[in-house]
Design a protein around this motif. Structure first.
Motif, PDB file in Angstrom:
ATOM      1  N   SER A  50       0.829  -1.214   0.000  1.00  0.00           N
ATOM      2  CA  SER A  50       0.000   0.000   0.000  1.00  0.00           C
ATOM      3  C   SER A  50       0.860   1.260   0.000  1.00  0.00           C
ATOM      4  O   SER A  50       0.376   2.342  -0.317  1.00  0.00           O
ATOM      5  CB  SER A  50      -0.904   0.033   1.241  1.00  0.00           C
ATOM      6  N   ILE A  51       2.124   1.109   0.400  1.00  0.00           N
ATOM      7  CA  ILE A  51       3.019   2.266   0.504  1.00  0.00           C
ATOM      8  C   ILE A  51       3.466   2.689  -0.898  1.00  0.00           C
ATOM      9  O   ILE A  51       3.920   1.857  -1.679  1.00  0.00           O
ATOM     10  CB  ILE A  51       4.269   1.910   1.347  1.00  0.00           C
ATOM     11  N   ASN A  52       3.329   3.979  -1.172  1.00  0.00           N
ATOM     12  CA  ASN A  52       3.769   4.547  -2.460  1.00  0.00           C
ATOM     13  C   ASN A  52       3.067   3.920  -3.666  1.00  0.00           C
ATOM     14  O   ASN A  52       3.587   3.964  -4.772  1.00  0.00           O
ATOM     15  CB  ASN A  52       5.292   4.399  -2.639  1.00  0.00           C
ATOM     16  N   LYS A  53       1.907   3.320  -3.451  1.00  0.00           N
ATOM     17  CA  LYS A  53       1.206   2.705  -4.584  1.00  0.00           C
ATOM     18  C   LYS A  53       0.647   3.780  -5.510  1.00  0.00           C
ATOM     19  O   LYS A  53       0.783   3.695  -6.712  1.00  0.00           O
ATOM     20  CB  LYS A  53       0.083   1.786  -4.087  1.00  0.00           C
ATOM     21  N   ARG A  84       3.250   9.167  -3.308  1.00  0.00           N
ATOM     22  CA  ARG A  84       4.553   8.970  -2.661  1.00  0.00           C
ATOM     23  C   ARG A  84       4.532   9.634  -1.295  1.00  0.00           C
ATOM     24  O   ARG A  84       4.081  10.763  -1.154  1.00  0.00           O
ATOM     25  CB  ARG A  84       5.679   9.574  -3.508  1.00  0.00           C
ATOM     26  N   THR A 122     -21.214  18.244 -18.715  1.00  0.00           N
ATOM     27  CA  THR A 122     -20.368  17.424 -19.572  1.00  0.00           C
ATOM     28  C   THR A 122     -18.942  17.475 -19.059  1.00  0.00           C
ATOM     29  O   THR A 122     -18.631  18.226 -18.143  1.00  0.00           O
ATOM     30  CB  THR A 122     -20.448  17.867 -21.044  1.00  0.00           C
ATOM     31  N   MET A 123     -18.071  16.657 -19.597  1.00  0.00           N
ATOM     32  CA  MET A 123     -16.680  16.593 -19.150  1.00  0.00           C
ATOM     33  C   MET A 123     -15.810  16.262 -20.347  1.00  0.00           C
ATOM     34  O   MET A 123     -16.312  15.711 -21.325  1.00  0.00           O
ATOM     35  CB  MET A 123     -16.508  15.423 -18.168  1.00  0.00           C
ATOM     36  N   ASP A 124     -14.510  16.572 -20.237  1.00  0.00           N
ATOM     37  CA  ASP A 124     -13.656  16.159 -21.350  1.00  0.00           C
ATOM     38  C   ASP A 124     -13.365  14.657 -21.261  1.00  0.00           C
ATOM     39  O   ASP A 124     -13.673  14.001 -20.259  1.00  0.00           O
ATOM     40  CB  ASP A 124     -12.377  17.011 -21.419  1.00  0.00           C
ATOM     41  N   ASP A 125     -12.785  14.121 -22.324  1.00  0.00           N
ATOM     42  CA  ASP A 125     -12.605  12.674 -22.399  1.00  0.00           C
ATOM     43  C   ASP A 125     -11.671  12.138 -21.314  1.00  0.00           C
ATOM     44  O   ASP A 125     -11.858  11.042 -20.815  1.00  0.00           O
ATOM     45  CB  ASP A 125     -12.055  12.283 -23.782  1.00  0.00           C
ATOM     46  N   GLU A 126     -10.647  12.931 -20.946  1.00  0.00           N
ATOM     47  CA  GLU A 126      -9.704  12.495 -19.905  1.00  0.00           C
ATOM     48  C   GLU A 126     -10.458  12.226 -18.607  1.00  0.00           C
ATOM     49  O   GLU A 126     -10.207  11.239 -17.924  1.00  0.00           O
ATOM     50  CB  GLU A 126      -8.654  13.583 -19.647  1.00  0.00           C
ATOM     51  N   ALA A 178     -12.774   9.160 -18.754  1.00  0.00           N
ATOM     52  CA  ALA A 178     -12.090   7.864 -18.749  1.00  0.00           C
ATOM     53  C   ALA A 178     -11.770   7.389 -17.338  1.00  0.00           C
ATOM     54  O   ALA A 178     -11.469   6.221 -17.127  1.00  0.00           O
ATOM     55  CB  ALA A 178     -10.806   7.950 -19.558  1.00  0.00           C
ATOM     56  N   MET A 224     -13.248  20.422 -27.744  1.00  0.00           N
ATOM     57  CA  MET A 224     -12.885  19.593 -26.591  1.00  0.00           C
ATOM     58  C   MET A 224     -11.661  18.730 -26.928  1.00  0.00           C
ATOM     59  O   MET A 224     -11.564  18.209 -28.036  1.00  0.00           O
ATOM     60  CB  MET A 224     -14.073  18.707 -26.214  1.00  0.00           C
ATOM     61  N   GLU A 225     -10.787  18.614 -25.951  1.00  0.00           N
ATOM     62  CA  GLU A 225      -9.535  17.896 -26.208  1.00  0.00           C
ATOM     63  C   GLU A 225      -9.768  16.391 -26.270  1.00  0.00           C
ATOM     64  O   GLU A 225     -10.438  15.817 -25.422  1.00  0.00           O
ATOM     65  CB  GLU A 225      -8.538  18.213 -25.099  1.00  0.00           C
ATOM     66  N   MET A 226      -9.216  15.765 -27.292  1.00  0.00           N
ATOM     67  CA  MET A 226      -9.337  14.314 -27.419  1.00  0.00           C
ATOM     68  C   MET A 226      -8.308  13.644 -26.510  1.00  0.00           C
ATOM     69  O   MET A 226      -7.260  14.205 -26.222  1.00  0.00           O
ATOM     70  CB  MET A 226      -9.085  13.888 -28.869  1.00  0.00           C
ATOM     71  N   MET A 227      -8.612  12.435 -26.095  1.00  0.00           N
ATOM     72  CA  MET A 227      -7.736  11.749 -25.157  1.00  0.00           C
ATOM     73  C   MET A 227      -6.739  10.848 -25.881  1.00  0.00           C
ATOM     74  O   MET A 227      -7.090  10.209 -26.858  1.00  0.00           O
ATOM     75  CB  MET A 227      -8.581  10.894 -24.224  1.00  0.00           C
ATOM     76  N   ASP A 269       8.757  -1.027  -7.964  1.00  0.00           N
ATOM     77  CA  ASP A 269       8.640  -1.074  -6.518  1.00  0.00           C
ATOM     78  C   ASP A 269       7.356  -1.798  -6.111  1.00  0.00           C
ATOM     79  O   ASP A 269       7.336  -2.603  -5.175  1.00  0.00           O
ATOM     80  CB  ASP A 269       8.652   0.360  -5.968  1.00  0.00           C
ATOM     81  N   GLN A 270       6.263  -1.521  -6.820  1.00  0.00           N
ATOM     82  CA  GLN A 270       4.991  -2.205  -6.555  1.00  0.00           C
ATOM     83  C   GLN A 270       5.097  -3.703  -6.834  1.00  0.00           C
ATOM     84  O   GLN A 270       4.568  -4.523  -6.081  1.00  0.00           O
ATOM     85  CB  GLN A 270       3.879  -1.615  -7.435  1.00  0.00           C
TER      86      GLN A 270
END
Lengths: 580, 174
Positions: free
Chosen positions: A310-313, A316, A571-575, A578, B1-4, B70-71
């Motif tokens: 769980s640490i730094n997963k 950091r 609405t929201m951008d694609d990033e 996702a 809108m920006e594409m991903m 590390d993970q």
């Protein structure tokens, strides 16, 4: 004393030896020898569920509310696969379970036999450990180690798959302690240098915050007591994850409420503006951190966790301390001694200005019961009984986390990591069995409750007076909310069409049904639920399109919370879309 | 809108040794952990190393961003049958070797050249026909890469590689 016994018999004796009270299960072909061994045995009480997912969730509810491991017994193939959701749920929320699955006879494994599934393969990544036992002589040691692994270190589910022939075959049973392999020994104490560093960091902090999680609850009641003691000595305010609610009392002046996606304004702002985060038994989950590159940018971070992975997963940290919450808190308290913290007045004044936002407030509604109000009344009227609350998953779950308040651990049972709809009813059943004198309420939604509705019959059979309080808005409310906020209100398949009449459904199962339609009926309906000695469904009709705020939209930072009354883009951008 | 678009991070290659209880399903547990969590396996070797066959040593070559390495280390240690994980790349100078069998077919000057280069690399012919050789070559992965690249021009037919085993230099046990 040693004698020849069947594998099934050795299993039952091993469970008794572990102090198991309840086995949550469902019989089938590949576990018939075990069910036969259970027949007439009064040392173990078998609870017959209506679906194997119910067995796993009931065992979880029992485990979370008692601190003892839950035991599940299901058959091969569909019995095992049905239980997988509950096993995965226990894995993500670190709940100790021992799951026993029947398997086709050894000679048929791999032949696509009737009701064969590769249970060990399927459960490999949702168990802490699993076994396929091929010789009854190994059973006693396997069961013994399974309980050790499930309950120590970071708790979790352990599965034991037992082929039918192994249940029938004979082996020597020794009455003494099982010969356990000495291989699992998680580290529980922090290094002294780490403890000293932590104390120095806390003593120097001018804007510290405790960020606590389910690990404090899992560590046991001592961890809760030590957390409160350390908080009193350091004065740092406390926020908690969904899983950690109850570790710190909600009526403390230093309680900030829950943090994260639906956390309070003051909790998220305190995290963002702090100079030191003391994370105790939490794991920087994505629901908590929001956008990672904007998470608590100016703070140092101490992370106490028993699980090194769980640490730094995701985030950091400056000072990881691997160990059990209670032991590490005790070590910190020892080194802290009579130290005095920095003057935190300025920090607490800032927090008070954030509290002024009253981020949990919601608009009045003359036409319909606001769901938040329903939770507030439920809390107010049940508080004297110190109830155990379980939930399903969705808006009602977040409203319960925000508006129901907890003062001690093991009272709040909710599916956090996996987010499993259908968790709450069976969990309430398990909790009621483990706490026969407690008031146990499943706060549910109209969609979630239908996911394991068949368990109504289990409560009826065992005369369990569990209560189900449905916030009925005729929507999968959280899905609808996300569609409103991110998909321009295109409500694709989120309407709860063809809902049953929950009052009649309750009556059909021998429960009492109560419908609350107006605010004027709210208190009386809740009181009638409390007063009825048996199981009750309350169908509480609430405002249909209320949203759960505050909310950090996915891809946003702690400082970008949406509160009631804010204009939302729709609405929201694609990033952002996702992200989960 | 920006594409991903999908972003990629800088990656490192690491060699890990994992000491495990030699029990049924352990290899599936480890290989499965890599697929379940989206880690990469470049090579994986496993064999038991104790007299009573109770303990196996697995060598895994992986690549990924440092945080992921590390993970991987932590996630491997979390498995109950895992006794010890050593990241040889982190732990200090280490020896890594793999064995390859390389089949080359050809005639005339190319055949002579293949044999000559095999001699330079200390590759040993372990099978010979009038038209082909199988060479056995042991070494660090880049030595084998280089040899195979040259053989490609001289009539390479087939390559088999064992994957890497590694060990810390000096007296220290990994």
């Amino acid at each position: 004393m040693s004698e020849e016994r069947s594998g099934a018999n050795i299993l039952v004796e091993s469970l008794v030896k572990q102090g198991v009270e309840f086995v949550f299960g469902y019989p089938g072909g590949a576990v018939l020898p075990i069910y036969d061994a259970l027949f007439g045995d009064e040392r173990l009480r078998h609870i017959l569920v209506r679906h194997e997912a119910g067995a796993a969730h009931a065992a979880e509810g029992y485990a979370r509310s008692t601190g003892k491991p839950g035991v599940v017994l299901v058959t091969s193939g569909p019995g095992a696969t049905n239980a997988v959701t509950g096993i995965a749920d226990a894995f993500l929320d670190s709940i100790p379970l021992v799951v026993i699955t029947g398997q086709v006879p050894t000679a048929l494994i791999g032949s696509d036999a009737f009701q064969e599934a590769d249970t060990v393969g399927i459960s490999r990544h949702c168990t802490k450990h699993n076994y396929l036992v091929k010789d009854p002589a190994d059973l006693a040691a396997v069961v013994d180690e399974a309980f050790q692994i499930a309950t120590t270190g970071r708790p979790g589910p352990v599965l034991i798959d037992i082929p039918k022939d192994v249940q029938i075959a004979m082996a020597t049973w020794h009455d003494g302690p099982a010969q356990r392999r000495q291989r699992y020994a998680p580290r529980t104490r922090g290094e002294i240098e780490e403890i000293e560093d932590a104390v120095a960091m806390i003593a120097a902090a001018r804007a510290p915050v405790f960020y606590t999680g389910g690990g404090v609850i899992n560590s046991g009641p001592q961890a809760t007591a030590l957390l409160r003691e350390l908080q009193a000595k350091t004065g740092a305010p406390v926020t908690s994850t969904l899983m950690g609610l109850g570790a710190f009392p909600a009526d403390s002046r230093d309680w900030l409420g829950m943090l994260g996606m639906h956390g309070t304004y003051e909790a998220n702002m305190a995290m963002n503006q702090s100079d030191l985060i003391i994370c105790v038994g939490a794991r920087f989950d994505d629901r908590v951190t929001g956008r990672l590159d904007a998470f608590a940018p100016n703070s140092k971070k101490i992370h106490i966790d028993i699980d090194r992975s769980s640490i730094n997963k995701t985030v950091r940290v400056d000072l990881p301390i691997i160990g059990d919450c209670a032991q590490v808190l005790e070590q910190i308290l020892e080194v802290w001694g009579d130290r005095k913290p920095q003057d935190l007045t300025a920090w607490k004044d800032r927090i008070d200005t954030w509290r002024q936002k009253k981020s949990l407030s919601f608009p009045d509604n003359r036409d319909a019961i606001m769901p938040q109000l329903a939770i507030q009344r439920l809390f107010a009227l049940t508080k004297p009984m110190d109830p155990i609350i379980s939930t399903e998953v969705g808006q009602h779950q977040m409203w319960a986390a925000q508006h129901f308040h907890f003062f001690s651990p093991n009272k709040w049972l909710t599916s956090g990591g996996l987010g499993t709809m259908g968790y709450g009813l069976p969990a309430a059943i398990g909790a009621q069995l483990g706490n026969p004198n407690s008031l146990v309420i499943d706060i549910a939604g109209d969609a979630s409750i239908q996911m394991n509705i068949q368990e109504l019959g289990t409560a009826t059979q065992y005369r369990l007076p569990v209560k189900v309080f449905i916030l009925n808005n005729e929507w999968m409310g959280m899905v609808r909310q996300w569609q409103e906020l991110t998909y321009e209100s295109r409500y694709s398949n989120s309407y709860s069409d063809s809902l049953p009449d929950f009052v009649k459904l309750a009556e059909a199962y021998g429960w009492k049904g109560i419908r609350i339609e107006n605010e004027s009926e709210l208190d009386a309906g809740i009181q009638a639920m409390i007063d009825y000695p048996g199981p009750v469904i309350v169908d509480c009709l609430v405002a249909k399109e209320s949203n759960c705020f505050p909310m950090i939209p996915s891809g946003a930072s702690h400082t970008e919370m949406i509160l009631y009354g804010d204009t939302v883009a729709g609405t929201m951008d694609d990033e952002a879309k996702a992200l989960v | 809108m920006e594409m991903m678009h999908i972003k990629h991070e800088a990656e490192e290659r690491h060699v890990l040794t994992v000491t495990v209880d030699n029990e049924a399903g352990i290899l599936a547990k480890i290989a499965g952990l890599f697929t379940a969590r989206g880690y990469n396996i470049d090579s994986l070797t496993v064999a038991d190393i104790t007299e009573n066959h109770a303990v196996s040593r697995i060598t895994i070559v992986t690549h990924g961003p440092p945080s992921q390495i590390d993970q991987i280390h932590a996630q491997l240690e979390r498995l109950v049958p895992v006794h010890k994980v050593v990241d040889l790349t982190e732990a200090g100078p280490f020896v890594q070797r793999e064995l390859a069998l390389i089949k080359v077919a050809g005639a005339g000057e190319k055949r002579v050249e293949a044999l000559r280069i095999a001699d330079v690399f200390r590759a040993k012919p372990v099978d010979t026909t009038t038209e082909s050789f199988i060479f056995e070559l042991t070494g660090a992965p880049d030595k084998i890469d280089t040899f195979v690249a040259i053989m490609r021009e001289l009539g390479l037919v087939e390559v088999g590689r064992t994957g890497v085993v590694g060990m810390i230099r000096g007296t220290k046990e990994a």
